[in-house]
Design a protein around this motif. Structure first.
Motif, PDB file in Angstrom:
ATOM      1  N   GLU A  56      66.208  58.664 -28.071  1.00  0.00           N
ATOM      2  CA  GLU A  56      66.694  59.379 -27.960  1.00  0.00           C
ATOM      3  C   GLU A  56      68.131  58.961 -29.470  1.00  0.00           C
ATOM      4  OE1 GLU A  56      67.036  61.851 -25.926  1.00  0.00           O
ATOM      5  OE2 GLU A  56      65.534  61.155 -24.958  1.00  0.00           O
ATOM      6  N   ARG A  57      68.120  56.949 -29.505  1.00  0.00           N
ATOM      7  CA  ARG A  57      69.659  57.064 -30.348  1.00  0.00           C
ATOM      8  C   ARG A  57      68.898  56.183 -31.243  1.00  0.00           C
ATOM      9  NH1 ARG A  57      73.635  54.732 -26.323  1.00  0.00           N
ATOM     10  NH2 ARG A  57      74.573  54.576 -28.211  1.00  0.00           N
ATOM     11  N   PRO A  58      68.161  56.718 -32.274  1.00  0.00           N
ATOM     12  CA  PRO A  58      68.186  56.150 -33.375  1.00  0.00           C
ATOM     13  C   PRO A  58      69.047  54.967 -34.694  1.00  0.00           C
ATOM     14  CG  PRO A  58      68.216  58.574 -34.129  1.00  0.00           C
ATOM     15  CD  PRO A  58      68.498  58.493 -32.886  1.00  0.00           C
ATOM     16  N   SER A  59      68.810  54.237 -34.810  1.00  0.00           N
ATOM     17  CA  SER A  59      69.356  52.991 -35.783  1.00  0.00           C
ATOM     18  C   SER A  59      69.926  53.625 -37.041  1.00  0.00           C
ATOM     19  CB  SER A  59      69.006  51.944 -36.221  1.00  0.00           C
ATOM     20  OG  SER A  59      70.365  51.273 -37.173  1.00  0.00           O
ATOM     21  N   ARG A  60      71.130  53.293 -37.636  1.00  0.00           N
ATOM     22  CA  ARG A  60      72.109  53.960 -38.807  1.00  0.00           C
ATOM     23  C   ARG A  60      72.533  52.585 -39.499  1.00  0.00           C
ATOM     24  NH1 ARG A  60      70.064  57.675 -36.765  1.00  0.00           N
ATOM     25  NH2 ARG A  60      71.323  59.526 -35.919  1.00  0.00           N
ATOM     26  N   GLU A  61      71.999  51.278 -38.950  1.00  0.00           N
ATOM     27  CA  GLU A  61      71.621  50.882 -40.333  1.00  0.00           C
ATOM     28  C   GLU A  61      71.058  51.057 -41.916  1.00  0.00           C
ATOM     29  OE1 GLU A  61      70.683  46.693 -38.677  1.00  0.00           O
ATOM     30  OE2 GLU A  61      70.403  46.983 -37.104  1.00  0.00           O
ATOM     31  N   ALA A  62      71.987  50.214 -42.642  1.00  0.00           N
ATOM     32  CA  ALA A  62      71.732  51.244 -43.962  1.00  0.00           C
ATOM     33  C   ALA A  62      70.954  50.311 -44.475  1.00  0.00           C
ATOM     34  CB  ALA A  62      73.243  50.449 -45.090  1.00  0.00           C
ATOM     35  N   GLU A  63      70.788  48.969 -44.456  1.00  0.00           N
ATOM     36  CA  GLU A  63      69.549  48.498 -44.353  1.00  0.00           C
ATOM     37  C   GLU A  63      68.502  48.785 -43.951  1.00  0.00           C
ATOM     38  OE1 GLU A  63      68.545  44.278 -42.097  1.00  0.00           O
ATOM     39  OE2 GLU A  63      70.919  44.061 -42.201  1.00  0.00           O
ATOM     40  N   LEU A  64      68.228  49.395 -43.321  1.00  0.00           N
ATOM     41  CA  LEU A  64      66.822  49.738 -42.189  1.00  0.00           C
ATOM     42  C   LEU A  64      66.604  51.075 -43.082  1.00  0.00           C
ATOM     43  CD1 LEU A  64      66.951  47.665 -38.952  1.00  0.00           C
ATOM     44  CD2 LEU A  64      65.706  47.854 -41.059  1.00  0.00           C
ATOM     45  N   ASP A  65      67.561  52.040 -43.271  1.00  0.00           N
ATOM     46  CA  ASP A  65      67.715  52.989 -43.963  1.00  0.00           C
ATOM     47  C   ASP A  65      66.377  53.048 -45.229  1.00  0.00           C
ATOM     48  OD1 ASP A  65      67.753  55.497 -44.389  1.00  0.00           O
ATOM     49  OD2 ASP A  65      69.366  55.564 -45.847  1.00  0.00           O
ATOM     50  N   ILE A  66      65.200  54.065 -44.578  1.00  0.00           N
ATOM     51  CA  ILE A  66      64.271  53.868 -45.822  1.00  0.00           C
ATOM     52  C   ILE A  66      64.140  56.025 -45.615  1.00  0.00           C
ATOM     53  CG2 ILE A  66      62.725  52.117 -44.842  1.00  0.00           C
ATOM     54  CD1 ILE A  66      60.952  53.439 -43.272  1.00  0.00           C
ATOM     55  N   ASP A  67      63.266  55.843 -47.029  1.00  0.00           N
ATOM     56  CA  ASP A  67      63.026  57.638 -47.230  1.00  0.00           C
ATOM     57  C   ASP A  67      61.966  57.853 -46.208  1.00  0.00           C
ATOM     58  OD1 ASP A  67      61.672  59.934 -48.161  1.00  0.00           O
ATOM     59  OD2 ASP A  67      62.323  59.101 -50.260  1.00  0.00           O
ATOM     60  N   PRO A  68      62.839  59.762 -45.948  1.00  0.00           N
ATOM     61  CA  PRO A  68      61.989  59.989 -44.158  1.00  0.00           C
ATOM     62  C   PRO A  68      60.624  60.436 -44.602  1.00  0.00           C
ATOM     63  CG  PRO A  68      64.585  61.042 -45.310  1.00  0.00           C
ATOM     64  CD  PRO A  68      63.629  59.777 -46.286  1.00  0.00           C
ATOM     65  N   LEU A  69      60.243  60.510 -45.935  1.00  0.00           N
ATOM     66  CA  LEU A  69      59.060  60.855 -46.472  1.00  0.00           C
ATOM     67  C   LEU A  69      58.276  59.321 -45.666  1.00  0.00           C
ATOM     68  CD1 LEU A  69      58.925  62.502 -49.966  1.00  0.00           C
ATOM     69  CD2 LEU A  69      58.314  63.731 -47.345  1.00  0.00           C
ATOM     70  N   TYR A  70      58.665  58.228 -45.793  1.00  0.00           N
ATOM     71  CA  TYR A  70      57.917  57.136 -45.376  1.00  0.00           C
ATOM     72  C   TYR A  70      58.223  57.934 -43.704  1.00  0.00           C
ATOM     73  CZ  TYR A  70      57.394  55.068 -49.755  1.00  0.00           C
ATOM     74  OH  TYR A  70      57.055  54.828 -51.784  1.00  0.00           O
ATOM     75  N   ARG A  71      59.579  57.490 -43.057  1.00  0.00           N
ATOM     76  CA  ARG A  71      59.877  57.483 -41.732  1.00  0.00           C
ATOM     77  C   ARG A  71      58.651  58.247 -41.229  1.00  0.00           C
ATOM     78  NH1 ARG A  71      64.626  58.591 -41.911  1.00  0.00           N
ATOM     79  NH2 ARG A  71      65.029  56.642 -42.709  1.00  0.00           N
ATOM     80  N   ASP A  72      58.648  59.187 -41.351  1.00  0.00           N
ATOM     81  CA  ASP A  72      57.634  60.355 -40.650  1.00  0.00           C
ATOM     82  C   ASP A  72      56.262  60.134 -40.999  1.00  0.00           C
ATOM     83  OD1 ASP A  72      59.964  61.697 -40.166  1.00  0.00           O
ATOM     84  OD2 ASP A  72      59.809  63.293 -41.930  1.00  0.00           O
ATOM     85  N   ARG A  73      55.746  59.117 -41.883  1.00  0.00           N
ATOM     86  CA  ARG A  73      54.364  58.554 -41.784  1.00  0.00           C
ATOM     87  C   ARG A  73      54.387  57.703 -41.583  1.00  0.00           C
ATOM     88  NH1 ARG A  73      52.559  60.503 -47.815  1.00  0.00           N
ATOM     89  NH2 ARG A  73      50.527  59.882 -46.948  1.00  0.00           N
ATOM     90  N   CYS A  74      54.678  56.776 -40.417  1.00  0.00           N
ATOM     91  CA  CYS A  74      54.612  55.598 -39.608  1.00  0.00           C
ATOM     92  C   CYS A  74      54.466  56.078 -37.701  1.00  0.00           C
ATOM     93  CB  CYS A  74      56.041  55.214 -39.874  1.00  0.00           C
ATOM     94  SG  CYS A  74      56.271  54.143 -41.505  1.00  0.00           S
ATOM     95  N   LEU A  75      53.530  55.985 -37.390  1.00  0.00           N
ATOM     96  CA  LEU A  75      53.328  55.761 -35.894  1.00  0.00           C
ATOM     97  C   LEU A  75      53.197  53.844 -34.896  1.00  0.00           C
ATOM     98  CD1 LEU A  75      52.808  57.197 -33.568  1.00  0.00           C
ATOM     99  CD2 LEU A  75      50.410  57.412 -33.849  1.00  0.00           C
TER     100      LEU A  75
ATOM    101  N   ILE B 259      59.057  46.122 -42.825  1.00  0.00           N
ATOM    102  CA  ILE B 259      58.787  47.370 -42.983  1.00  0.00           C
ATOM    103  C   ILE B 259      59.996  47.765 -44.348  1.00  0.00           C
ATOM    104  CG2 ILE B 259      58.041  49.257 -42.242  1.00  0.00           C
ATOM    105  CD1 ILE B 259      57.211  47.373 -40.032  1.00  0.00           C
ATOM    106  N   ALA B 260      61.223  47.779 -43.849  1.00  0.00           N
ATOM    107  CA  ALA B 260      61.682  49.365 -44.454  1.00  0.00           C
ATOM    108  C   ALA B 260      62.090  47.987 -46.243  1.00  0.00           C
ATOM    109  CB  ALA B 260      62.836  48.527 -43.629  1.00  0.00           C
ATOM    110  N   VAL B 261      61.823  46.848 -46.456  1.00  0.00           N
ATOM    111  CA  VAL B 261      61.792  46.487 -47.656  1.00  0.00           C
ATOM    112  C   VAL B 261      61.091  46.795 -48.356  1.00  0.00           C
ATOM    113  CG1 VAL B 261      61.778  43.569 -48.800  1.00  0.00           C
ATOM    114  CG2 VAL B 261      63.338  44.103 -46.899  1.00  0.00           C
ATOM    115  N   TYR B 262      59.930  46.913 -47.061  1.00  0.00           N
ATOM    116  CA  TYR B 262      58.266  46.813 -48.166  1.00  0.00           C
ATOM    117  C   TYR B 262      58.301  48.256 -48.744  1.00  0.00           C
ATOM    118  CZ  TYR B 262      53.639  48.792 -47.626  1.00  0.00           C
ATOM    119  OH  TYR B 262      52.496  49.688 -47.955  1.00  0.00           O
ATOM    120  N   PHE B 263      58.540  48.847 -47.559  1.00  0.00           N
ATOM    121  CA  PHE B 263      58.587  50.703 -48.464  1.00  0.00           C
ATOM    122  C   PHE B 263      59.742  50.892 -49.741  1.00  0.00           C
ATOM    123  CE2 PHE B 263      57.350  51.929 -43.817  1.00  0.00           C
ATOM    124  CZ  PHE B 263      55.154  52.613 -44.568  1.00  0.00           C
ATOM    125  N   ASN B 264      60.574  50.484 -49.173  1.00  0.00           N
ATOM    126  CA  ASN B 264      61.662  50.332 -50.405  1.00  0.00           C
ATOM    127  C   ASN B 264      61.673  50.030 -51.698  1.00  0.00           C
ATOM    128  OD1 ASN B 264      62.867  52.291 -48.262  1.00  0.00           O
ATOM    129  ND2 ASN B 264      65.026  51.131 -48.144  1.00  0.00           N
TER     130      ASN B 264
END
Length: 422
Positions: free
Chosen positions: A24-43, A408-413
């Motif tokens: 319901e309330r996703p994080s808004r931390e800048a350091e955890l911001d990853i490309d939405p293309l990656y985010r939509d492909r994580c489970l 995970i964010a560092v890995y993707f970014n």
């Protein structure tokens, strides 16, 4: 789930085998911001944190089992449940900004989705189990076991198969006991202390024999691809991030992935999906032909539940007679199988290399967190949990989930190559 039935055994008439728990309330931390293309492909998923047992199965257990079977069930539930796993998965989904996480509601004492379908004997080792757990494996009748697999195991498998295509990361969240088992030499105490976190991404069969077992997955699968089920840049980044912050990490310890685990089955399923795409791109006129469809269904039947697939597998590899009046169809499927096999053999090195290093290859791994770090127990062996929400150690759950999400964010970014849109 209502607090009064959360994290305690719950017998119910109203049962859903799985849920997608919405974030319901996703994080808004800048350091955890990853490309939405990656985010939509994580489970993120958790298969061993469930608390519920459908009432018909419970009633049969009580009616057929010996005196005291309710106490046996309670002890199995306490020991088998991954305490705190849903909460870690929820915080991972929160920090990574995912839509939510997938959770299996059925108690592991009844069914383990991380194993092949079948009955577990009471003395089975941790890696030798099947989906229906003891004591239910002994006290349900044939009709009920069939119903259990069809209505829970198969339904859940179909949902996973809908979610898996296109994913880059599927992370299974687990918690494990504080100590390894003792060595059985009469020592009364527990064994050695386990790492605070362990990352599991290697198949047991490949580790032991450098190949996958015959009779479970088709021999067209390239054994070397089971060496690792996840990108080692990801597992190394996770281990480094946790260790730098004072959390000890084990790799593929104290056990490896069993053959029936989602992580192993997922790799084989995605490989045959990759092979099918290559084959049909080369031979588009063979796409959709019935004999080929039968073969692809068999190759991708990684949970071994398809009756048609089992029949074809038996005909091809055990040289048994085909079902009545289907000899012509099975012979056509045999020719299709040989056609696919020839294509694979001629292009084996290219196919193996392209799959192994594809930017779109799925990383599927399990992460184990020691139970005592995130849940309160009344004993050192983690067999007497504090029931309900008050058992959770929230600050530790949040810290561990934040560190894993950061990795995970560092890995993707930064760590992996560019994404390829599908």
């Amino acid at each position: 789930m209502a607090p009064e039935i959360h994290d305690r055994l719950h017998i119910t008439d109203d049962f859903k085998p799985y849920d997608f728990a919405v974030n319901e309330r996703p994080s808004r931390e800048a350091e955890l911001d990853i490309d939405p293309l990656y985010r939509d492909r994580c489970l993120i998923h958790a298969i061993h944190g469930g608390d519920t047992i459908p009432r018909p199965f419970y009633n049969s257990l009580v009616a057929r089992g010996p005196d005291g079977i309710e106490d046996v069930l309670s002890n199995v539930y306490f020991a088998e449940k991954d305490w705190g796993t849903f909460q870690i998965a929820a915080r991972l989904a929160h920090y990574l900004g995912l839509n939510g996480y997938l959770r299996i509601n059925v108690a592991r004492a009844l069914m383990d989705f991380g194993r092949f379908p079948g009955m577990t004997p009471p003395d089975a080792g941790h890696l030798d189990r099947f989906a229906i757990n003891y004591p239910f494996s002994y006290y349900l009748d044939h009709e009920q076991k069939t119903s259990l697999l069809q209505n829970i195991y198969d339904r859940t498998s179909r949902y996973y198969e809908q979610q898996a295509p296109g994913k880059l990361l599927i992370l299974g969240v687990h918690t494990y006991d504080t100590h390894n088992p003792s060595d059985g030499d009469g020592h009364a105490g527990p064994g050695t202390v386990r790492p605070e976190v362990s990352i599991i991404y290697r198949a047991l069969s490949f580790q032991a024999k450098a190949r996958m077992p015959y009779g479970l997955f088709d021999r067209l699968f390239i054994d070397e691809l089971a060496e690792f089920t996840a990108d080692r840049r990801l597992t190394a980044r996770m281990a480094l991030t946790l260790e730098k912050n004072g959390i000890g990490v084990g790799l593929n310890f104290p056990y490896l992935l069993p053959n029936g685990s989602f992580e192993v089955r997922g790799q084989i399923w995605t490989f045959f999906s990759f092979l099918r795409e290559r084959f049909e791109n080369r031979y588009p006129h063979k796409r959709g032909l019935t004999p080929y469809e039968l073969v692809w269904d068999m190759l991708m039947d990684t949970n071994l539940r398809g009756t048609q697939s089992e029949g074809l597998r038996s005909y091809l590899h055990m040289y048994r007679e085909p079902p009545k009046n289907q000899l012509r169809l099975y012979r056509a499927a045999q020719r299709a199988y040989c056609d696919i096999e020839t294509f694979l053999n001629r292009n084996r090195r290219e196919i193996m290399t392209d799959f192994r290093f594809s930017p779109n290859r799925l990383s599927s791994l399990a992460i184990e967190v020691r139970k005592d770090l995130i849940w309160r127990f009344e004993d050192r062996l983690c067999r007497k949990p504090v029931l309900g929400p008050e058992g959770l150690i929230r600050e530790n759950v949040d810290r561990i989930a934040h560190l894993i999400s950061s990795a995970i964010a560092v890995y993707f970014n930064k760590d992996r190559g560019p994404i390829l849109e599908r």
